[in-house]
Design an enzyme around this catalytic site. Structure first.
Site, PDB file in Angstrom:
ATOM      1  N   HIS A 185       4.464   4.535  -7.350  1.00  0.00           N
ATOM      2  CA  HIS A 185       5.590   3.632  -7.548  1.00  0.00           C
ATOM      3  C   HIS A 185       6.314   3.857  -8.871  1.00  0.00           C
ATOM      4  O   HIS A 185       7.361   3.247  -9.096  1.00  0.00           O
ATOM      5  CB  HIS A 185       5.129   2.174  -7.425  1.00  0.00           C
ATOM      6  CG  HIS A 185       5.026   1.737  -5.993  1.00  0.00           C
ATOM      7  ND1 HIS A 185       4.094   2.251  -5.139  1.00  0.00           N
ATOM      8  CD2 HIS A 185       5.769   0.861  -5.269  1.00  0.00           C
ATOM      9  CE1 HIS A 185       4.252   1.699  -3.948  1.00  0.00           C
ATOM     10  NE2 HIS A 185       5.261   0.860  -3.994  1.00  0.00           N
ATOM     11  N   SER A 229       8.808   7.666  -3.972  1.00  0.00           N
ATOM     12  CA  SER A 229       8.396   8.686  -3.018  1.00  0.00           C
ATOM     13  C   SER A 229       9.252   9.934  -3.147  1.00  0.00           C
ATOM     14  O   SER A 229      10.443   9.858  -3.443  1.00  0.00           O
ATOM     15  CB  SER A 229       8.525   8.142  -1.597  1.00  0.00           C
ATOM     16  OG  SER A 229       7.711   7.010  -1.443  1.00  0.00           O
ATOM     17  N   LYS A 235       9.074   2.135  10.877  1.00  0.00           N
ATOM     18  CA  LYS A 235       8.722   3.513  11.219  1.00  0.00           C
ATOM     19  C   LYS A 235       7.202   3.710  11.164  1.00  0.00           C
ATOM     20  O   LYS A 235       6.611   4.369  12.023  1.00  0.00           O
ATOM     21  CB  LYS A 235       9.425   4.464  10.244  1.00  0.00           C
ATOM     22  CG  LYS A 235       9.442   5.899  10.738  1.00  0.00           C
ATOM     23  CD  LYS A 235      10.378   6.743   9.882  1.00  0.00           C
ATOM     24  CE  LYS A 235      10.396   8.178  10.373  1.00  0.00           C
ATOM     25  NZ  LYS A 235      11.345   9.016   9.667  1.00  0.00           N
ATOM     26  N   ASP A 236       6.568   3.107  10.140  1.00  0.00           N
ATOM     27  CA  ASP A 236       5.104   3.219  10.033  1.00  0.00           C
ATOM     28  C   ASP A 236       4.410   2.461  11.163  1.00  0.00           C
ATOM     29  O   ASP A 236       3.336   2.861  11.611  1.00  0.00           O
ATOM     30  CB  ASP A 236       4.626   2.684   8.679  1.00  0.00           C
ATOM     31  CG  ASP A 236       4.949   3.640   7.544  1.00  0.00           C
ATOM     32  OD1 ASP A 236       5.041   4.859   7.803  1.00  0.00           O
ATOM     33  OD2 ASP A 236       5.114   3.180   6.401  1.00  0.00           O
ATOM     34  N   GLU A 265     -20.133  18.481  10.152  1.00  0.00           N
ATOM     35  CA  GLU A 265     -19.073  17.934  10.990  1.00  0.00           C
ATOM     36  C   GLU A 265     -17.834  18.811  10.884  1.00  0.00           C
ATOM     37  O   GLU A 265     -17.631  19.515   9.898  1.00  0.00           O
ATOM     38  CB  GLU A 265     -18.749  16.510  10.536  1.00  0.00           C
ATOM     39  CG  GLU A 265     -19.833  15.510  10.876  1.00  0.00           C
ATOM     40  CD  GLU A 265     -19.672  14.955  12.274  1.00  0.00           C
ATOM     41  OE1 GLU A 265     -20.066  15.653  13.219  1.00  0.00           O
ATOM     42  OE2 GLU A 265     -19.151  13.842  12.411  1.00  0.00           O
TER      43      GLU A 265
END
Lengths: 282, 431
Positions: B219, B223, B247-248, B291
């Site tokens: 922040h 972004s 959108k998320d 894994e």
């Protein structure tokens, strides 16, 4: 400075691993990739087995599970236990409470004499787990040429292609094929082991458990070895995950709800962004 | 957020006014992930994975806490309590499958998030600290996932723990005592299982703490975006809420659809059958593999088969495996190109798509394959390229490359010109 150190470190690791590569390539070039083994050449992948529990819509074929349990009870249980399956779980196979009590009573489990406190064997009850016939691992090994018969509760989850593997193993016994003898004259099946083309090293310690058609009596018929093998593979698919049918049944409404919610989210996103010219270029 | 045009929070109700003067939590949320945070308007779907990773972390914590209520970290009963969860606990099978597959998809999301950072060079100034904290989160995740995989106490749990803790034994002089001290014994047993459980419970909260720092650092500059051009004015941004929350939300729906398909219909697809066999120190599995999300790094570990002078091959492998991730810490200073986005860097783009990505796929495949030829030789070539890519090729191309012309601003990239007023009266969402 950081970039010079970085380039040196990068060259160190790259040249170090390339040195390993060159040595390995040299060995491979002079000696080949190692000799072919009988295990590698003659071990076969499991046969195809179709069960009603396969696929996203698959569910249990209860009569088949009952037949499979009968095969387990009359054949497999001589050596193998089902330590994670309780007799009460057989209610899933649509046995009644009385039937489950009667089935449990046929098995002996360790208990304590309520009068003397001594260790005794007592008849099992529905809350007991299906026991191994051996009191401990040492006894199991001693009775089986040092090969401990594994517990079968999870066997179909603990092997690649689990149900098909169990089925193939049961129908896969044979004499050593002539081609194998011709190609690998040194290969042999030691006494007490049995040739089985679906077992990774080809020599299995388990004697063929199903040897003749009709070995287990089914209601109204005498089943083939393949039929009994398929039924017991189906039963062991159930023991490995009794909650499978419930899982798939819950899965569809969950996916349906999520699909609905995702479409709504997409429409909301479209509407919110409609007032802004969308991005053309990334 | 420091952009002067950021929408200011105004408490409207009595409760929010009361709170704002005493504990301004609503203001904090508004400025962090609400309308008060201006975000570039041109983010593509690769920018969804940060939010998804946060969601995946919360999902792991919630399912994990429920599982811990029914699990017992004792070598005698750990495997049996896992089966107890699967069979007898109400919805236990769903919790365990969601936790196991949730871990896998947490890594899927994180790998895409890192991939985004690498392609768009999000690590460059002024965002170095976000990237460094991200690498720390990734390392913590790897440790957490490794210890979590030990808990069911199956064959792969046990032998995986033995191999990975054995890596510490490669350290000269102190290696062996260090390994025994870490395990609380000569091999993984009850002491190791207990401490792994304890740490596996603790570490997600440590991760959550670093995630807070990661978002805090984000922040400060705001972004990044697909053009890599910094925000120049109000027309370059939209408020986080409702544009990116919407959108998320859609991205989250897709993520859950994929995850739940695995949970309900392919729950063991990403696991290994051997882990349904109880741990047995006397029986070694034919192929010990971790894994799937560790396969690329496992391939690097096994690629070193020859000693170099006095350095044993095993130690080289361990150093290379750790170095393969530590090198990410130095990326902001290794890649000096002033241009961020791979879209405007023709040479970088070639090496990225035709060098790094195939290399990662080869390493991934070889890490899951048995340690036989030709997989070992393939992974050796890929390992060499991996280190050359980050430490040699990237610094060199960043000095010799001639980047393509950048758009003047995000607005120009989106609209073709930066003159028209875009966020006029139509800018408010149509809801």
């Amino acid at each position: 400075m950081i970039r010079i150190i970085g380039i040196l470190a990068g060259l160190f690791f790259a040249l170090g691993v390339l040195w390993s590569f060159v040595t390995g390539a040299f060995t491979a070039a002079t000696e080949g990739f190692g000799e072919e083994t009988a295990e590698h050449a003659f071990h076969e992948h499991p046969l195809d087995l179709e069960l009603s529990s396969d696929g996203p819509l698959g569910t249990w074929d209860v009569p088949q599970l009952q037949r499979g349990f009968k095969v387990y009870q009359e054949v497999c249980s001589a050596c193998h236990g089902l330590q994670y399956v309780a007799f009460r779980d057989l209610a899933d196979l649509e046995y009644t409470e009385a039937e489950i009590k009667a089935i449990a009573a046929q098995f002996q489990v360790p208990g304590i004499d309520p009068d003397t406190g001594e260790s005794v064997l007592r008849a099992a009850t529905p809350t007991d787990y299906i026991p191994s016939p051996y009191p401990n691992a040492v006894a199991a090994a001693a009775a089986n040429n040092n090969a401990i018969p594994p517990d079968l509760s999870l066997i179909t989850k603990a092997r690649h292609d689990g149900s098909a593997y169990v089925y193939s193993l049961l129908v896969g016994y044979s004499a050593i094929p002539e081609e194998l003898k011709a190609e690998f004259p040194d290969f042999s099946t030691p006494p007490g082991l049995y040739y089985n083309r679906y077992f990774p090293n080809l020599n299995l310690a388990m004697a063929p458990p199903l040897t003749s058609d009709g070995q287990v009596t089914y209601e109204g018929g005498s089943p083939t070895i393949a039929q009994m093998s398929e039924d017991v593979a189906a039963f062991l698919t159930w023991t490995a995950e009794p909650t499978m049918a419930e899982r798939k049944a819950v899965g569809w409404p969950v996916l349906g709800f999520l699909l609905f919610a995702t479409i709504l989210a997409w429409l909301a996103k479209k509407q919110i962004w409609s007032s802004i010219k969308p991005s053309r270029k990334d | 957020m420091s952009f002067p045009w950021a929408q200011a929070y105004e408490p409207k109700t009595g409760l929010t006014k009361f709170l704002d003067e005493r504990l301004p939590l609503p203001r904090f949320v508004y400025n962090a992930v609400g309308a008060g945070y201006p975000v570039p308007r041109n983010l593509n779907y690769m920018w969804n994975f940060g939010v998804l990773a946060g969601f995946a972390l919360m999902l792991q914590i919630v399912t994990g806490i429920v599982l811990a209520m029914h699990y017992a970290p004792n070598a005698l009963v750990a495997f049996a309590t896992t089966e107890h969860i699967m069979r007898d606990v109400n919805w236990g099978w769903m919790m365990r499958y969601a936790h196991a597959n949730g871990a896998s998809f947490f890594f899927v999301v994180i790998y895409l998030h890192i991939f985004r950072g690498l392609f768009y060079s999000s690590y460059k100034a002024p965002r170095e600290m976000i990237w460094l904290l991200g690498v720390v989160i990734f390392l913590l995740m790897m440790a957490t996932a490794f210890m979590g995989y030990v808990l069911p106490w199956g064959q792969m749990s046990f032998w995986g723990a033995k191999v990975i803790t054995g890596l510490f034994g490669a350290i000269p002089l102190v290696g062996e005592p260090l390994q025994i001290w870490l395990l609380g014994g000569f091999a993984p047993d009850n002491a190791a299982l207990n401490r792994f459980f304890s740490l596996h419970f603790l570490m997600p909260f440590v991760i959550a703490g670093v995630v807070i720092l990661h978002i805090w650092a984000l922040h400060i500059p705001g972004s990044s975006n697909p053009t890599g051009v910094e925000i120049k004015g109000e027309s370059d941004t939209v408020p986080f809420h409702p544009y990116y929350t919407a959108k998320d939300g859609f991205g989250l729906g897709i993520f859950l659809l994929v995850l739940m398909t695995f949970v309900f219909f392919l729950p063991n697809f990403l696991g290994h059958p051997d882990n349904y066999i109880e741990a047995n120190p006397l029986s070694t599995p034919a192929h010990i593999v971790p894994e799937w999300y560790f396969w690329p790094f496992y391939a690097i570990l096994r690629a070193f088969t020859q000693d170099i002078f006095f350095i044993p091959a095993k130690l080289l492998g361990v150093l290379a495996m750790f170095a393969s991730i530590l090198v990410w810490f130095f990326l902001p200073w290794l890649d000096k190109s002033p241009v961020r986005s791979g879209h405007y860097r023709p040479l970088f783009r070639k090496f990225f798509w035709f060098g790094l990505i195939p290399t990662m796929l080869v390493l991934f495949y070889c890490g899951g394959a048995p340690a036989e030829e030709p997989f070992v030789m393939l992974s050796q070539i890929a390992t060499a390229y991996y280190f050359l890519h980050f430490l040699v090729i990237l610094p060199i191309i960043s000095s010799i490359e001639k980047p393509q012309p950048l758009p003047y601003s995000i607005t120009e990239a989106v609209l073709g010109s930066d003159k028209k007023p875009v966020l006029g009266e139509n800018a408010s969402p149509a809801v």
